[in-house]
Motif scaffolding. Structure first.
Motif, mmCIF file in Angstrom:
data_model
loop_
_atom_site.group_PDB
_atom_site.id
_atom_site.type_symbol
_atom_site.label_atom_id
_atom_site.label_comp_id
_atom_site.label_asym_id
_atom_site.label_seq_id
_atom_site.Cartn_x
_atom_site.Cartn_y
_atom_site.Cartn_z
ATOM 1 N N TYR A 1 0.679 3.602 -45.228
ATOM 2 C CA TYR A 1 -0.603 3.026 -45.034
ATOM 3 C C TYR A 1 -1.504 3.841 -44.432
ATOM 4 O O TYR A 1 -2.726 3.650 -44.717
ATOM 5 N N ILE B 1 -2.690 6.636 -46.545
ATOM 6 C CA ILE B 1 -3.707 6.307 -47.502
ATOM 7 C C ILE B 1 -4.996 6.072 -46.996
ATOM 8 O O ILE B 1 -6.109 6.358 -47.480
ATOM 9 N N VAL B 2 -4.858 5.732 -45.738
ATOM 10 C CA VAL B 2 -6.516 5.771 -44.941
ATOM 11 C C VAL B 2 -7.019 7.432 -44.930
ATOM 12 O O VAL B 2 -8.055 7.303 -45.144
ATOM 13 N N LEU C 1 -6.377 9.510 -46.951
ATOM 14 C CA LEU C 1 -6.768 9.669 -48.073
ATOM 15 C C LEU C 1 -8.130 9.280 -48.502
ATOM 16 O O LEU C 1 -8.964 9.922 -48.858
ATOM 17 N N GLY C 2 -8.202 7.965 -48.265
ATOM 18 C CA GLY C 2 -9.534 7.476 -48.335
ATOM 19 C C GLY C 2 -10.602 8.153 -47.696
ATOM 20 O O GLY C 2 -11.869 8.314 -48.203
#
Lengths: 300, 265, 327
Positions: C130, C133-134, C136-137
């Motif tokens: 998770y 993914i942050v 990546l964002g």
């Protein structure tokens, strides 16, 4: 109001495509804890297989619902095979290695499919034939929906229910749940984990292929790198919903699609790609395991 | 506040969903004591450690260490106040050698900052030397000197248990929580370890709370024992009192008390 | 004292090489060499997060972009003026440009470090994938913002950045990131990072403030990613948002994993390999990227722990091997 409703219709349509792709991510993640970066490229291959099937069937000049179905099915079968090959050749050998090694392998597979695509299909966009001529249908209150959108929605729904049936009511589906819950215990119960993993890849790839063909109906420009962004965003959608969670992937996909369409409509189309991630970060800060995900504390 | 009480668990309830892992627990541990916490499998013993060390925040109740509330603090903050622990299911730093394992736990006693480390100045060198000396001393106390440069996971099982204790000592705790330190050891090894624990307690003037599944192991060294069953304290007293307490006998009835437990269970 | 002498030696050697290399190598090799250096800074810095700390960042290109655009904007609007003033006051060209570049690089790196701090903060709540993914964002958001902000050239790109970065500066950045990584690894702070990687719960229970150290890893790592970005900007003289897509982040991750997580020398080796390989395959034309991706897959299957595992190549290591051989 009518504009908002129209956006909503478009958003749900677009979101159901994300949902189809997100399902593949979430199923593979649920079983292997692997982010299959190549999944977006399978979606691209789906569009291309559909393109070739349509050309072979001469579906553009002489369109019929039967041919359209044949195009969809052949793309799904071809990508299902790709999924099996991908898993057996690349992922199985690294399954016992670290998760990062598996991830880099997935990145390698993704680059291979993209660049192989450029090599085989050429870098320039191709135009997907009009196998279903577009027609708009008024829904009242100034909202219209095209027959293609209806098709996207209904095919997505059928596939999602088919998946639901497979996972909940077939032996293989129950085995999938078991492997996802605890692969070691599943293997001890006599489940062939290898077979289940391969099956999962096949299933996910078929859904991605369907998404590829459905999108190509509406946006006929297809090219070898078309899978990168939708793939990335579908993955984000899966995380949004709670990765590993099948209803979560559908919900995440819909949220993502609607949010994106609304941003394009009301803010600015250039910020379209950013919204997915802003949404993601905000939701994760509020619910660290995604909307439907459960935060599993590690046992100490 | 009684200054002789080091740790007070004040009516703590720990609830996971519908399950009450620990219910309304009252427990006081005096300075310098070695208290045993025993009970059958699943009685909530490790849960007590988890809320005392901050892995979980108690659902209800307070935890006082040296008179100050520590419930809900993050584990590292509680460790810094002087409470460290070992883990039942050995959790060593797998990629590091034994000395590093101990050094890591001494980390909040380092005096040299990040900039000293990056400049490699004298302050850093002295600090590092001091910490290494102390780590080696602790390894010596636990009989691990010859393994100092061995990777933690390559250690024999019994030595891994000892390294867990050496590591917990490195944080210079005032309260040490040992979670089944003798699990998986044979009777001789486990008796040896118990004697070592008693030595360590005297040498470092520690207070120790010791979880043990096997009653017989703790009877020898603990002067006070608390018994948990289904999250409820069913008895507390001297080993003799515990031995003859009908509720304790009932709780353990049908349980093979002395079976050595398999690795990792 | 010894350290100062070492520093002087390094500066001297870099200075000489900076003079000699462009004459010995043709411009194309020189370019590959410079890109290798920038890749090394990126890979070694990402190794601090992904290798040392066991966290997973897929947003390194974002930090690089912050450093690149930050330093480029500084040079365009402030630094270039300084150089003109200094040179008209009689300062030598190299010194004037060097000073302006140094300040620009620091501006970019500090901005990137601040971004790293902000991205690292959610690690308090988010675990593993998770958090990944942050990151990546974050990388994607940065890129979209750059694409939309006119002042930094938006989708047209940012041209006209002074090309002040030469071999000396890239070499110095490589030395800096390697020295910082090594010193960190051998200190109590580095050990805290390794502890988080090996067992976060145990680390926390033994007094390691895991959030603080994760944030620290992000800050140091993104500082150097920003530095690499700044060097790239002042070498390339032109920036485009497409240089900082998530594929760039992926490329850097591939370097770190291929080198062996946690191994500094492995990151260096893999960074050079993965920068030179596409260049060496240039003659294969369309097949180039296909071969590249196939090699990535084959390498990961045959050497899943990376080229070096978590070992280091160093004189020390060779010595120990020899003595082990004798015993």
């Amino acid at each position: 109001m009518s504009e908002f409703l129209q956006q909503l219709v478009n958003g749900v349509t677009w979101g159901s495509v994300y949902a189809l792709i997100a399902l593949g991510y979430t199923m593979v993640y649920g079983i292997l804890r692997l982010i299959n970066f190549a999944h977006g490229d399978v979606y691209m291959l789906g569009a291309f297989f559909g393109f070739f099937a349509a050309r072979f069937l001469n579906a553009a000049r002489d369109p019929s619902p039967f041919k359209a179905l044949l195009v969809l099915l052949s793309a799904m079968v071809a990508c299902g095979i790709i999924g099996i090959v991908m898993e057996r050749a690349a992922y199985k050998p690294v399954r016992r290695s670290s998760r990062l090694a598996a991830l880099i392998t997935a990145i390698g597979v993704s680059l291979l499919l993209e660049n192989g695509g450029i090599l085989l299909f050429g870098p320039d966009p191709k135009f997907f034939p009009q196998i279903i001529p577009a027609r708009n249908i008024a829904l009242g209150m100034g909202v219209t929906i095209s027959n293609q959108q209806i098709l996207i929605l209904s095919v997505s729904l059928v596939l999602m229910f088919a998946l639901r049936f497979i996972v909940l009511h077939t032996r293989t589906g129950k085995a999938m749940q078991a492997v996802s819950y605890n692969p070691m215990a599943a293997a001890l119960m006599g489940i062939s984990v290898d077979r289940i993993v391969t099956f999962t890849f096949m299933l996910g790839s078929m859904l991605a292929a369907a998404a590829g063909v459905l999108v190509a109906l509406q946006n006929p420009k297809i090219e070898p790198l078309m899978g990168i962004m939708p793939g990335l965003k579908a993955f984000v959608a899966a995380v949004l919903g709670g990765i590993g969670n099948i209803p979560g992937a559908v919900l995440g996909g819909l949220v993502m699609g609607i949010a994106e369409v609304l941003v394009v409509g009301y803010v600015s189309p250039t910020y379209r790609d950013a919204i997915a991630f802003v949404l993601l970060i905000v939701i994760l800060l509020v619910r660290p395991a995604g909307i439907l995900g459960r935060n599993v504390a590690e046992k100490v | 506040m009684n200054p002789d009480v080091l740790l007070e668990v004040d009516r703590v309830t720990m609830q996971f969903g519908g399950l009450k892992a620990v219910a309304d627990l009252q427990l006081e541990i005096g300075r310098g004591e070695l208290v045993g916490l025993i009970g059958p499998n699943g009685a909530g013993k490790t849960t007590v450690f988890n809320f005392v060390t901050g892995v979980y925040a108690p659902t209800v109740g307070r935890v006082l260490f040296e008179g100050r509330a520590i419930q809900g603090l993050r584990p590292h903050a509680i460790a810094k106040r002087g409470v460290t622990r070992t883990f039942q299911n050995i959790r060593l730093f797998a990629s590091r050698c034994c000395r590093d394992n101990v050094l890591i736990a001494a980390h909040h006693h380092a005096t040299a900052g990040l900039s000293d480390a990056l400049l490699r100045n004298r302050r850093f060198a002295e600090d590092e030397r001091g910490m290494r000396d102390r780590a080696d001393e602790l390894l010596g106390v636990m009989g691990l000197t010859e393994w100092a440069d061995t990777r933690a996971t390559e250690l024999p099982y019994g030595q891994q248990r000892r390294l867990e204790i050496a590591r917990a000592l490195a944080g210079r705790p005032r309260l040490l929580l040992l979670d089944e330190p003798a699990a998986g050891l044979n009777p001789q090894e486990s008796e040896q370890l118990m004697r070592l624990i008693e030595d360590v307690r005297r040498r470092f003037e520690l207070t120790i709370l010791l979880i043990e599944h096997d009653m017989k192991v703790v009877m020898g060294i603990c002067r006070r024992i608390a018994v948990l069953d289904y999250g409820i304290k069913i008895a507390e007293g001297t080993p003799d009192q515990i031995r003859s307490d009908p509720r304790v006998i009932e709780a353990y009835l049908g349980e093979e008390v002395t079976v050595p437990r398999a690795k990792g269970s | 004292m010894k350290q100062l002498a070492g520093l002087a030696l390094i500066l001297g050697v870099l200075g000489i090489l900076n003079f000699v290399l462009p004459q010995a190598l043709n411009p194309y090799f020189m370019r590959v060499l410079m890109l290798c250096g920038i890749s090394v800074v990126l890979a070694v810095s990402l190794n601090l997060i992904n290798g040392f700390t066991g966290q997973f960042s897929i947003g390194h290109a974002g930090f690089m972009a912050v450093g690149a655009y930050g330093s480029a904007m500084f040079s365009l609007h402030v630094g270039a003026g300084w150089v003109r003033t200094l040179e008209s006051a009689g300062a030598p060209e190299a010194a004037a440009q060097g000073l302006a570049l140094l300040v620009a690089l620091m501006v970019g790196s500090v901005l990137a470090a601040i971004a790293g701090y902000l991205v690292g903060l959610p690690s308090l709540r988010l675990r593993g994938d998770y958090l990944a993914i942050v990151t990546l964002g974050f990388g994607e958001i940065i890129r979209v913002i750059i694409t939309n902000v006119d002042a930094v050239g938006a989708a047209r790109g940012l041209p006209g950045i002074p090309g002040w970065a030469n071999f000396f500066w890239v070499g110095l950045a490589v030395v800096a990131v390697v020295v910082v990584s090594r010193r960190l690894a051998n200190s109590t702070h580095g050990r805290a990072l390794f502890a988080i990687r090996d067992d976060e719960i145990a680390a926390e229970a033994l007094g390691v403030d895991t959030t603080r150290y994760k944030v620290l890893a992000f800050v140091i790592s993104s500082f150097f990613a920003g530095l690499a970005g700044g060097l790239f900007a002042h070498y390339n003289a032109y920036l485009h948002p497409n240089s900082f897509t998530f594929l760039k982040s992926i490329e850097v991750i591939a370097m770190v994993v291929l080198g062996g997580l946690g191994s500094i020398s492995g990151s260096i080796l893999a960074a050079i390999l993965l920068t030179v390989l596409p260049e060496a395959l240039r003659s294969a034309q369309e097949l180039r990227m296909v071969i590249y991706s196939l090699m990535l897959i084959v390498l990961m299957i045959t050497r899943p722990g990376g080229l070096l595992g978590n070992r280091e190549i160093s004189l020390d290591f060779l010595r120990r091997r020899r003595s082990a051989g004798r015993a």
